[in-house]
Design a protein around this motif. Structure first.
Motif, mmCIF file in Angstrom:
data_model
loop_
_atom_site.group_PDB
_atom_site.id
_atom_site.type_symbol
_atom_site.label_atom_id
_atom_site.label_comp_id
_atom_site.label_asym_id
_atom_site.label_seq_id
_atom_site.Cartn_x
_atom_site.Cartn_y
_atom_site.Cartn_z
ATOM 1 N N GLY A 74 0.813 -1.214 0.000
ATOM 2 C CA GLY A 74 0.000 0.000 0.000
ATOM 3 C C GLY A 74 0.841 1.256 0.000
ATOM 4 N N ALA A 75 1.940 1.242 0.756
ATOM 5 C CA ALA A 75 2.822 2.402 0.781
ATOM 6 C C ALA A 75 3.485 2.629 -0.572
ATOM 7 C CB ALA A 75 3.882 2.219 1.865
ATOM 8 N N ILE A 76 3.865 1.514 -1.227
ATOM 9 C CA ILE A 76 4.494 1.639 -2.543
ATOM 10 C C ILE A 76 3.505 2.185 -3.557
ATOM 11 C CG2 ILE A 76 5.523 0.344 -4.436
ATOM 12 C CD1 ILE A 76 6.597 -1.608 -2.276
ATOM 13 N N VAL A 77 2.334 1.569 -3.616
ATOM 14 C CA VAL A 77 1.310 2.033 -4.552
ATOM 15 C C VAL A 77 0.863 3.450 -4.207
ATOM 16 C CG1 VAL A 77 -1.024 1.603 -5.406
ATOM 17 C CG2 VAL A 77 0.528 -0.310 -5.028
ATOM 18 N N GLY A 78 0.722 3.726 -2.911
ATOM 19 C CA GLY A 78 0.305 5.059 -2.481
ATOM 20 C C GLY A 78 1.303 6.142 -2.845
ATOM 21 N N THR A 79 2.576 5.782 -2.877
ATOM 22 C CA THR A 79 3.585 6.744 -3.317
ATOM 23 C C THR A 79 3.329 7.149 -4.763
ATOM 24 O OG1 THR A 79 5.214 5.771 -1.801
ATOM 25 C CG2 THR A 79 6.056 7.139 -3.577
ATOM 26 N N THR A 80 2.935 6.157 -5.566
ATOM 27 C CA THR A 80 2.561 6.456 -6.958
ATOM 28 C C THR A 80 1.424 7.468 -7.009
ATOM 29 O OG1 THR A 80 3.182 4.227 -7.627
ATOM 30 C CG2 THR A 80 1.735 5.440 -9.098
ATOM 31 N N LEU A 127 -0.470 8.634 -0.451
ATOM 32 C CA LEU A 127 0.121 7.520 0.302
ATOM 33 C C LEU A 127 -0.952 6.809 1.131
ATOM 34 C CD1 LEU A 127 2.775 6.088 1.120
ATOM 35 C CD2 LEU A 127 2.967 7.733 2.991
ATOM 36 N N GLY A 128 -1.777 7.592 1.808
ATOM 37 C CA GLY A 128 -2.844 6.994 2.606
ATOM 38 C C GLY A 128 -3.856 6.249 1.761
ATOM 39 N N LEU A 129 -4.187 6.788 0.592
ATOM 40 C CA LEU A 129 -5.131 6.120 -0.302
ATOM 41 C C LEU A 129 -4.590 4.778 -0.774
ATOM 42 C CD1 LEU A 129 -6.334 9.154 -2.436
ATOM 43 C CD2 LEU A 129 -7.740 7.790 -0.890
#
Length: 950
Positions: free
Chosen positions: A20-26, A258-260
């Motif tokens: 989630g953190a990786i994808v949220g960074t996107t 990031l949270g999303l």
């Protein structure tokens, strides 16, 4: 929905949180890019993700085919993304700067589609993740069941560096400071020597770098990239992050993204089926917008809608001819005859294709109501069509009565459209695009695929008419034809009715519409209801045209296609959506196109948006004008003179003071004054308005600080003071356009502090605006008719039905007032064509129609010549006497305001210096020092208003 958790409690394993953190960074990086663009140009860039996809395709080609080292090709690819984004701003968006902002948004949709197709043309292997290069030198490790690849590591390590670098650039460099200055106040930046247009291009370039960075590092983990990979689904998460940041804060956008990402992965882990993520995203966006303040600032695009108006009103002399007046009906009947004969010449398969085109045209017609008239661009119209198709299926299966199922489809879709539009329509701007796009993304999984929806897919069935099943392509074609004709008639009724006039007024100038007592939010929601109804009916017709409907029948990209159809065809013309559907849908349907052909078609659509903002339907306008000229000539009309009067009646700034005889005006004023004359119990001299302790601060600036005064019935009060004294803000607080931090306003003994501007207007508290902008695309006659809404309000149901109750009375009333004010020669001219002086008189004509009890005039002489100022003063005095009004006037022309006023309120730095008679105020030492520069003779710089003694 099935959950992975045996206890029913949400689980969040560390690998899920990491992913989630990786994808949220996107999402955060993409959101930051969207915010950068929105702050500088107020445009939501829907090409953002696809620009990054193109840069990623170029990067893959450079590393794999050209064998460039990864870290050599990486900055080059970032530069490509930045260059493409900046070029989009310069070539596309800047070209449309004089058109409504939604045209730029639709153009970015076209840019995104073209860039994606071009990316695959440049590198047809770019979509294969196993062939895509991973960053060298980055960690590669396992975390539970999650492999943190070098691309993931690169995202985690490099993203904070990129964000910090952006922050330093914006705060420490002169270009960054220039971007921030241009974003805060473009006009002030220009005066400081900052080229706002260049700063906008630079901001777009930075957003392109962010998009390219994100696409390059996420590509290896995407499996196989399709047209959807960087399309609406990915972009919507970024948009949600930008909305959470109120489209203004880059750090908040990054953190929100990031949270999303974390929320998305947790929901996917616990609810792998049922559209939980899509529903949560829509609810989150709607909730955030719902709690935002309704005040949206003065951000109308005044006059921009003229750029998409393909048809101007014909001269009155020519409209008097029956053939000219009914030319639209004649053309429509001719087109209908061709359509009725078409099934005789085409196959069943082609008939089905035409029916589908009809369906898209019907749904696009809904956009001519909410977008073409209402100015609100929605990207969820095909989702409302999906709701209609689902409802129609269930009703028809239960009742077998298809007309009833179509009606229910429209009603339910309309109500859903209102619910979806409510959060964003309270706020000005284009945020309605975000909520409707979120809804379009949620509908397939959250509604259509549910067991109570359409499940895994159903046969929708076909109507049976007089025992004859319409189960062939040609027979059902006529259902489609009847539906599109019905939608055209309904849309025409709305466009030509009083309700259509209300929509245009809110679109052109929402503040002025409110001042004219129009319930702006209610009008927009009513427009959404009608648009949703039309889309729902179109969806029902579309669904029954197919043999199987399900989740894949209503993709989010179809809603985007609908927007392009409406704009390419002509958003301002009734026939525009039909022309657009034939071009956008018909061309690839009936002409075999390869990948290159699709790219060329996409590029052609973009060119149409850029160079023909009025749409393809505008090509018929010269034909109409040529035919009208021929008909007029045959009827003995001097056609050239008629068009010259329409197009070129000289308005050189001279105010039309040629009022009719007193006997004529007495007829008018008698009827008006009967409704505004002080009644028993309301004698002249009583307190009409009481202002007590008003305070308003903007940041640390006290614009109004403890202002208190009263206005007595029948008097004229002047409000004077230097620039920045707080005069206009005081008007804003009194009229309700700005909420006070403290203090109260009472009008006619009633507390109105909590009332909206339109509610205060209905009580008789009316205000004007300094720029007299009114409604640029409306004619003088339409504008005065709009002002008559206070006394003779339009009924929405009668407008839809084409009955037009009260329209004749409003038309006659407007004619009387226009003649009374000497505006007859300008009756059919658009407001944007008028000089400032003529607009002032038009505004006064509207104020007469509004029948105010108390009229707040904000610098009525602004922008007009001194001689006209004197004439305007006389006219104001006459109107006040004739119509028994009470006036409060903000004015910098001291002789005029002193000559007109019974009392004067002098302000400085948000506070009242003194209140008293003109003689008292002009000799007050504080007033002389604060406003007249220490020289009391400054008030003699111009003649006193004619006939009025100081």
């Amino acid at each position: 929905m099935r959950t992975n958790s045996p206890t029913g409690v949400l689980e969040a394993p560390p690998p899920v949180l990491m992913l989630g953190a990786i994808v949220g960074t996107t999402y955060g990086l993409l959101a930051a890019g969207l915010v950068i663009v929105y702050r500088t140009s107020k445009v939501i860039n829907f090409a953002h993700g696809n620009i990054g996809a193109f840069a990623a395709a170029v990067f893959g080609l450079a590393v794999v085919e050209w064998t460039l080292p990864y870290w050599v090709a990486f900055p080059l690819a970032l530069a490509v993304g930045g260059a493409v984004a900046a070029a989009t701003e310069v070539v596309v968006v800047r070209r449309l700067r004089n058109a409504p902002r939604l045209m730029s948004i639709v153009a970015t949709l076209g840019v995104g589609q073209f860039m994606l197709l071009l990316g695959f043309a440049v590198n047809d292997q770019a979509g294969a993740a196993h062939l895509y290069p991973q960053p060298t030198g980055m960690p590669d490790f396992m975390m539970g069941g999650l492999r943190v690849s070098p691309a993931y590591s690169g995202m985690l390590i490099l993203s904070p560096i990129l964000v910090i670098a952006l922050g330093l650039f914006l705060k420490r460099t002169r270009f960054g400071i220039g971007i921030r200055s241009a974003s805060a106040n473009a006009e002030a930046a220009r005066m400081s020597g900052i080229f706002a247009s260049r700063m906008s291009s630079l901001a777009w370039g930075l957003s392109g770098v962010f998009a390219a960075f994100t696409a390059i590092l996420t590509q290896p983990a995407k499996g196989f990239t399709t047209a959807e990979s960087f399309g609406p689904s990915l972009l919507l998460f970024a948009l949600a992050g930008a909305v959470l940041a109120r489209m203004s804060s880059i750090p908040v956008a990054v953190v929100a993204g990031l949270g999303l990402g974390v929320i998305e992965q947790v929901l996917k882990w616990n609810f792998p089926f049922g559209g939980a993520v899509e529903i949560a995203l829509f609810v989150l966006i709607a909730g955030v917008l719902l709690v935002q303040k309704t005040a949206g600032g003065r951000d109308e695009e005044k006059g921009s809608w003229a750029a998409v108006q393909a048809i101007r009103p014909l001269p009155d002399e020519l409209r008097s001819l029956w053939m000219v007046r009914n030319l639209g009906w004649i053309a429509g009947i001719g087109a209908l005859g061709v359509a009725l004969l078409l099934p005789l010449m085409i196959t069943h398969s082609a008939s089905v294709s035409m029916t589908v085109i009809f369906a898209y045209a019907v749904v696009a017609l809904s956009l001519t109501v909410i977008t073409g008239l209402g100015g609100q661009l929605t990207l969820g119209q095909f989702a409302f069509a999906a709701v209609g198709a689902t409802v129609s299926y269930h009703v028809s299966m239960r009742t077998g009565w298809f007309p009833l199922s179509f009606a229910y489809a429209g009603i339910v879709a309309g109500l859903v459209a209102v619910a979806v539009g409510l959060p964003a329509l309270r706020i000005r701007g284009m945020l309605i695009t975000v909520t409707t796009l979120a809804f379009a993304l949620a509908v397939p999984a959250a509604i259509v695929s549910q067991a109570w929806g359409l499940g895994d897919g159903v046969d929708p069935g076909r109507p049976i008419v007089f025992g004859l099943p319409l189960d062939t392509g040609k027979s059902y074609y006529f259902v489609g034809l009847v539906t599109v004709v019905g939608a055209l008639l309904l849309t025409r009724n709305v466009r030509t009715s009083g309700f259509g006039r209300l929509l245009v007024a809110v679109r052109d100038n929402e503040d002025n519409a409110k001042a004219f007592t129009v319930r702006a939010t209610a009008v927009k929601l009513q427009g959404m209801l009608i648009a949703g109804f039309i889309a729902g009916v179109g969806g029902a017709m579309y669904g029954h045209a197919l043999s199987l409907i399900g989740e894949t029948t209503f993709p989010v990209t179809a809603s985007i296609d609908i927007a392009k159809i409406a704009v390419i065809g002509g958003i301002s013309m009734l026939a525009g959506p039909l022309v657009g559907a034939l071009f956008v849908m018909g061309l690839p349907t009936f002409v075999s196109l390869g990948a290159a052909g699709l790219a060329a078609t996409s590029f052609g659509q973009l060119l149409i948006i850029m160079y023909l903002p009025k749409g393809l339907a505008q090509i018929f306008v010269p034909m109409r004008d040529h035919l009208v000229r021929w008909l007029g000539t045959r009827a003995g009309i001097d056609v050239d003179a008629a068009f010259a009067r329409r197009d070129g009646h000289a308005d050189h700034g001279e105010m039309p003071m040629g009022r009719p005889s007193r006997s004529h005006s007495d007829v008018l004023t008698a009827s008006v004054s009967q409704q505004v004359r002080p009644r028993n119990g309301h004698p002249r001299g009583e307190r009409l308005l009481e202002v007590s302790g008003l305070r308003k601060s903007f940041g640390g600036v006290h614009a109004v600080n403890g202002v208190s005064f009263d206005v007595r019935r029948g008097e004229t009060m002047g409000l004077i003071g230097p620039n920045g004294a707080g005069k206009t803000t005081t008007f804003e607080l009194i009229s309700g356009f700005t909420r006070a931090d403290a203090g109260t306003v009472h009008f006619q003994g009633r507390a109105v502090t909590a009332l909206s501007p339109e509610a205060r207007g209905r009580l008789g508290l009316i205000r004007s605006f300094q720029d007299a902008g009114l409604f640029p695309t409306m004619t003088v006659h339409e504008t005065v008719m709009l002002a008559c809404e206070k006394v003779m309000p339009t009924r929405v149901v009668s407008s839809i039905a084409g009955i037009g109750l009260g329209e004749g009375a409003k038309r006659r009333r407007a004619d009387e007032i226009i003649d009374f004010m000497g505006l007859g020669l300008y009756r059919s001219k658009q407001i944007l064509e008028l000089s400032t002086g003529t607009r002032r008189i038009t505004e006064l004509a509207c104020l007469v129609a509004l029948q105010p009890t108390l009229l707040l005039l904000d610098e009525p002489t602004s922008g007009i010549a001194q001689r006209e100022t004197e004439a305007l003063g006389t006219l104001l005095r006459d109107l006040k006497c004739d119509l028994h009004m009470t006036l409060v006037i903000i004015e910098h022309d001291i002789p005029m305001v002193m000559g007109l006023s019974d009392r004067i309120v002098a302000m400085a730095e948000g506070e009242i210096l003194t209140v008293g008679t003109p003689d008292h105020v002009r000799n007050d030492p504080q007033v002389i020092a604060a406003y007249l520069g220490g020289d009391p003779t400054a008030i003699q710089r111009s003649d006193i208003v004619a006939g009025v003694s100081p």
